[in-house]
Design an enzyme around this catalytic site. Sequence first.
Site, PDB file in Angstrom:
ATOM      1  N   LYS A   2      22.907  10.999  29.206  1.00 21.69           N
ATOM      2  CA  LYS A   2      23.970  10.095  29.652  1.00 21.69           C
ATOM      3  C   LYS A   2      23.329   8.967  30.451  1.00 21.69           C
ATOM      4  CE  LYS A   2      28.587  10.086  29.459  1.00 21.69           C
ATOM      5  NZ  LYS A   2      29.427  10.480  28.317  1.00 21.69           N
ATOM      6  N   GLY A  53      45.852   9.564  33.579  1.00 17.86           N
ATOM      7  CA  GLY A  53      44.923   8.564  33.054  1.00 17.86           C
ATOM      8  C   GLY A  53      45.319   8.048  31.686  1.00 17.86           C
ATOM      9  N   GLY A  74      43.611   5.638  29.867  1.00 19.10           N
ATOM     10  CA  GLY A  74      42.492   4.850  29.352  1.00 19.10           C
ATOM     11  C   GLY A  74      42.495   4.874  27.839  1.00 19.10           C
ATOM     12  N   ASN A  75      41.351   4.580  27.256  1.00 19.76           N
ATOM     13  CA  ASN A  75      41.235   4.526  25.801  1.00 19.76           C
ATOM     14  C   ASN A  75      41.699   5.813  25.141  1.00 19.76           C
ATOM     15  OD1 ASN A  75      40.564   2.239  24.448  1.00 19.76           O
ATOM     16  ND2 ASN A  75      38.430   2.766  24.095  1.00 19.76           N
ATOM     17  N   VAL A  76      41.222   6.941  25.674  1.00 23.31           N
ATOM     18  CA  VAL A  76      41.559   8.239  25.068  1.00 23.31           C
ATOM     19  C   VAL A  76      42.954   8.682  25.481  1.00 23.31           C
ATOM     20  CG1 VAL A  76      40.900  10.664  24.853  1.00 23.31           C
ATOM     21  CG2 VAL A  76      39.131   8.903  24.990  1.00 23.31           C
TER      22      VAL A  76
END
Length: 396
Positions: A114, A213, A215-217
């Site tokens: 990462k 959340g 976000g994108n996901v």
Amino acid sequence: MSTELLEKTSNAQDNAQDAKKRLASLIQEGQKVASLHLEKITVKGYEQVVKVTDKKSNLTAVIAIHDTALGPALGGTRIQPYSSFNDALEDALRLSKGMTYKSAISEVGFGGGKSVIIADPKTQKTPEMLLAFGAAVEKLGGSYICAEDMGCTTEDVKIIRRATRHVVGLAHSKSSGDPAPFTAWGTYRGILSAAKKIYGSDSLEGRKIAVQGLGNVGSHLVEFLFWAGADLLISDVDSAKVQKFAAKFNAKAVAPDQILKAECDILAPCAFGGIINDQTIPQFKCRAIAGCANNQLLRDAHATVLREKGILYAPDFVINAGGLLNVASELEDAGYNPAGPRYKVHHIYDTLLAIYEIAEKNRESTQTAALALADYRIKYGIGKRVIPPTYHHSAE
């Protein structure tokens, strides 16, 4: 056309040409950044940890390679305004270790790695910074392969690609593109598995699910859950986005500091990690936790506490493996075909059900069961890569 409009059009064209020339110049520099500096950091249990700095582009980053027993390290690049270098380092270490287990469970033939870049993705991220980072990845010679992550878009990795081929998830025909829908679908399948284990049925009709959340996901996940008939509670630091999604998906908006306390059937953490800890566990009013956020447990021992409280936990490195399964497939010799990862992501459901059963039989936490399964595969080389990754993409 007025003289003023002609002048504005001419200026816009000039600016566009200047931007193209500037990017072309940056691309040439990206292959060799004179001011780039890589400093090795020794961390027990990690194969390689590197601090990356480039004064010219104001880049400060960490690349952490945890384990490559099953193949080269593969993991996203997170861009966040960490409060300190130590915070960034800790995040990179936790995330890279999680990628080792995620890759092992998924049998994709890659190891765990990462990277994090210390910068505000909205105000501090620049093409120069991304190219310098790409040059650092290139210096590692393929031991680490990067991809998009929080704060790092598919357009960003396209710039990184100009300095290194060791990157996946680009937005073109020969690549897998944005992995978010695959991660979201895997998380959705994981939520179904949790419902199946708890209630004996994986129907989500009328089930109250709290999503932290958007976000994108998380955004994709909310849509999947809506069409499955779930009763949604949603939260995000972006209040305007919450209101928009609440109206679109008939969801109840919940304040960010209240979502973890919400009474629900299943809590789906889809933001930052470490949200399962000594302070939050007593506040949970859910039957299961199944979300796409990485490193949800502050410590592995917290999974045992959840078990004792009767809360089913879907190990994050299993449920959120969809994105990895998708981007990893583009490095296969035959090239990318979305049908392959779709099949594998769909069966995250079965993998989690097996882990729940193992944990119950052994009277241990689901985290312990999942880690033991991953360690077994690493120890005996199950799923180990025998053919080097094939980079099909060009620098387009």
